[in-house]
Write an enzyme that holds these catalytic residues in place. Structure first.
Site, PDB file in Angstrom:
ATOM      1  N   LEU A   1       7.844 -12.061   6.391  1.00  0.00           N
ATOM      2  CA  LEU A   1       7.359 -11.488   7.647  1.00  0.00           C
ATOM      3  C   LEU A   1       5.844 -11.623   7.772  1.00  0.00           C
ATOM      4  CD1 LEU A   1       7.654  -9.898  10.276  1.00  0.00           C
ATOM      5  CD2 LEU A   1       7.636  -7.782   8.928  1.00  0.00           C
TER       6      LEU A   1
ATOM      7  N   ASN B   1      -2.548 -13.791   9.661  1.00  0.00           N
ATOM      8  CA  ASN B   1      -3.043 -13.146  10.887  1.00  0.00           C
ATOM      9  C   ASN B   1      -1.985 -12.284  11.574  1.00  0.00           C
ATOM     10  OD1 ASN B   1      -5.738 -14.309  10.911  1.00  0.00           O
ATOM     11  ND2 ASN B   1      -4.732 -16.269  11.340  1.00  0.00           N
TER      12      ASN B   1
ATOM     13  N   GLY C   1      -0.005  -8.940  10.323  1.00  0.00           N
ATOM     14  CA  GLY C   1       0.412  -7.905   9.385  1.00  0.00           C
ATOM     15  C   GLY C   1       1.053  -6.769  10.152  1.00  0.00           C
ATOM     16  N   SER C   2       0.252  -5.766  10.496  1.00  0.00           N
ATOM     17  CA  SER C   2       0.771  -4.665  11.308  1.00  0.00           C
ATOM     18  C   SER C   2       1.252  -5.158  12.671  1.00  0.00           C
ATOM     19  CB  SER C   2      -0.319  -3.598  11.497  1.00  0.00           C
ATOM     20  OG  SER C   2      -0.666  -3.004  10.264  1.00  0.00           O
TER      21      SER C   2
ATOM     22  N   THR D   1       6.797 -10.379  -1.708  1.00  0.00           N
ATOM     23  CA  THR D   1       7.315  -9.966  -3.008  1.00  0.00           C
ATOM     24  C   THR D   1       8.544 -10.796  -3.371  1.00  0.00           C
ATOM     25  OG1 THR D   1       6.558  -7.713  -2.564  1.00  0.00           O
ATOM     26  CG2 THR D   1       8.108  -8.002  -4.380  1.00  0.00           C
TER      27      THR D   1
ATOM     28  N   GLY E   1      -9.541  13.215 -17.327  1.00  0.00           N
ATOM     29  CA  GLY E   1     -10.977  13.044 -17.515  1.00  0.00           C
ATOM     30  C   GLY E   1     -11.341  11.595 -17.779  1.00  0.00           C
ATOM     31  N   GLY E   2     -12.325  11.383 -18.636  1.00  0.00           N
ATOM     32  CA  GLY E   2     -12.798  10.038 -18.931  1.00  0.00           C
ATOM     33  C   GLY E   2     -11.717   9.143 -19.516  1.00  0.00           C
TER      34      GLY E   2
ATOM     35  N   GLU F   1       4.717  -2.469   3.876  1.00  0.00           N
ATOM     36  CA  GLU F   1       5.835  -2.146   4.776  1.00  0.00           C
ATOM     37  C   GLU F   1       5.432  -1.143   5.862  1.00  0.00           C
ATOM     38  OE1 GLU F   1       9.864  -1.845   3.479  1.00  0.00           O
ATOM     39  OE2 GLU F   1       9.378  -2.732   1.544  1.00  0.00           O
TER      40      GLU F   1
END
Length: 386
Positions: free
Chosen positions: A125, A129, A131-132, A158, A342-343, A366
């Protein structure tokens, strides 16, 4: 109302969880590091029946309901989004359109291998140029006496370029109707067709062990019998496919949130600061409590949306809501789970780093979060300007 799942769903959940823990988790870190699509794991998932969940046993599938499929995706995503993406894309976007719109001959030709895990099928799909704005599709199909000639390009596909991929469903422009409205149709384009080439996209931030590809079509001949559905039904096929696919993306968000939450909870019970486990500090215990609440709300609503689909009730609004909410919850939970680490959460040694990266696609793929809000608003009778 009965919110209790029967024993069959519980057995399924435990079976998938055991598989994910034993077969996927040990390999997930290295596959992610190497950007490697696992042929071995994919074949094993096929043997487990994960690649033909809702397809009728007449074509080799499991014949299960959509909630069962969603539970499978959820449990895989709890451990690794890449393997969940392979399964979700194949079921929702790959076999789904063929099973729902294909002719008897098309189903008999493709579905047995696709449901058995012997082959994968992609869904073409998105374009560079388009997409949405799916109506921006530039890929064209020109009719000839023998069939159709396809030209164009698809991207971010995919399962589009794996050793198992045997083809893709391609949405193409087939004409201009009255008042300049575009006519789109769908075609089953087989791997090996002259002029059809594929290329794997590398350098991804997320889902690095799933295959993402570009598809190129240069004067590809497609016979008439490979038209999927009827001429002009391309947008209908694609939009209905996305409705169902959104539930699978929601399941990936739910599974990702669950997995990130469990990692944070476990870490909070082992890591000490100021002489106490960090989970005992109110600031962290409240974070974890909020995570658990959000996950439970997401699961309840997603399962409701699946119930609507399984009972042949309208579910477009609920699918958009579930996709939007679950992907947003995945973002919130993964972010807080990393904060609790954390780190160390920024180091690849810790799994939460991968979950934090993997969740980011869910708000884009999607249908972006913005598009989901447009869908919901339109279902409310509004006409949002964009």
């Amino acid at each position: 109302m009965n919110f209790e799942l029967d024993d069959n769903y519980g057995l399924l959940k435990n079976t998938v969880r055991d598989f994910a823990e034993n077969e996927i988790r040990p390999a997930a870190k290295q596959l992610d590091e190497n950007e490697e699509f696992s042929l071995e794991i994919t074949k094993k998932m096929g043997e487990m029946g994960f690649l033909g969940v809702t397809v009728s046993p007449d074509y080799g599938g499991q014949g299960l309901d959509y909630l069962s499929y969603i539970i499978i995706v959820e449990e895989l995503a709890r451990v690794d989004a890449s393997q969940a993406a392979t399964v979700a894309a194949h079921n929702s976007l790959g076999t789904g359109p063929i099973y729902r719109y294909g002719s008897k001959e098309q189903k008999e030709k493709y579905l047995p291998d696709l449901t058995a895990g012997k082959a994968l099928w992609a869904f073409g799909l998105t374009e560079p140029n388009a997409g949405s704005d799916s109506n921006g599709t530039n890929t064209s199909a020109v009719r000839t006496e023998q069939g159709w000639i396809l030209n164009g390009q698809k991207t971010f596909i995919t399962n589009g370029d794996t050793p198992l991929t045997i083809g893709a469903t391609i949405k193409a422009l087939t004409g201009i109707k009255d008042k300049g409205h575009k006519e789109f149709s769908c075609f089953l384009l087989e791997t090996g067709t002259p002029g059809f080439t594929t290329s794997t996209l590398k350098g991804k931030m997320m889902w690095r062990a799933s295959n993402t590809a570009e598809l190129f079509m240069s004067d590809c001949f497609v016979p008439e019998e490979n038209l999927l559905g009827k001429i002009g039904e391309g947008s209908k096929i694609m939009l209905s496919t996305l409705d169902s696919g959104r539930l699978a993306i929601a399941a990936m968000g739910l599974g990702c949130a669950q997995g990130a939450f469990e990692l944070a909870l476990k870490y909070s019970k082992t890591r000490k600061q100021f002489g106490r486990f960090i989970g005992d500090f109110e600031v962290n215990s409240f974070k974890l409590a909020d995570m658990a609440m959000k996950i439970e709300l997401a699961r309840t609503f997603l399962y409701k949306a699946c119930w609507l689909k399984d009972n042949n009730k309208p579910f477009t609004t609920e699918a958009a809501m579930a996709k939007l909410y679950c992907s947003e919850i995945a973002r919130e939970v993964a972010d807080e789970a990393l904060q609790i680490h954390g780190g160390y959460g920024l180091m690849k040694e810790y799994e939460i780093e991968r979950f934090y990266r993997d969740q980011r696609l869910l708000q884009i793929g999607e249908g972006t979060s913005e598009i989901q809000r447009i869908v919901i608003a339109r279902q409310l009778g509004l006409n949002p300007i964009f």
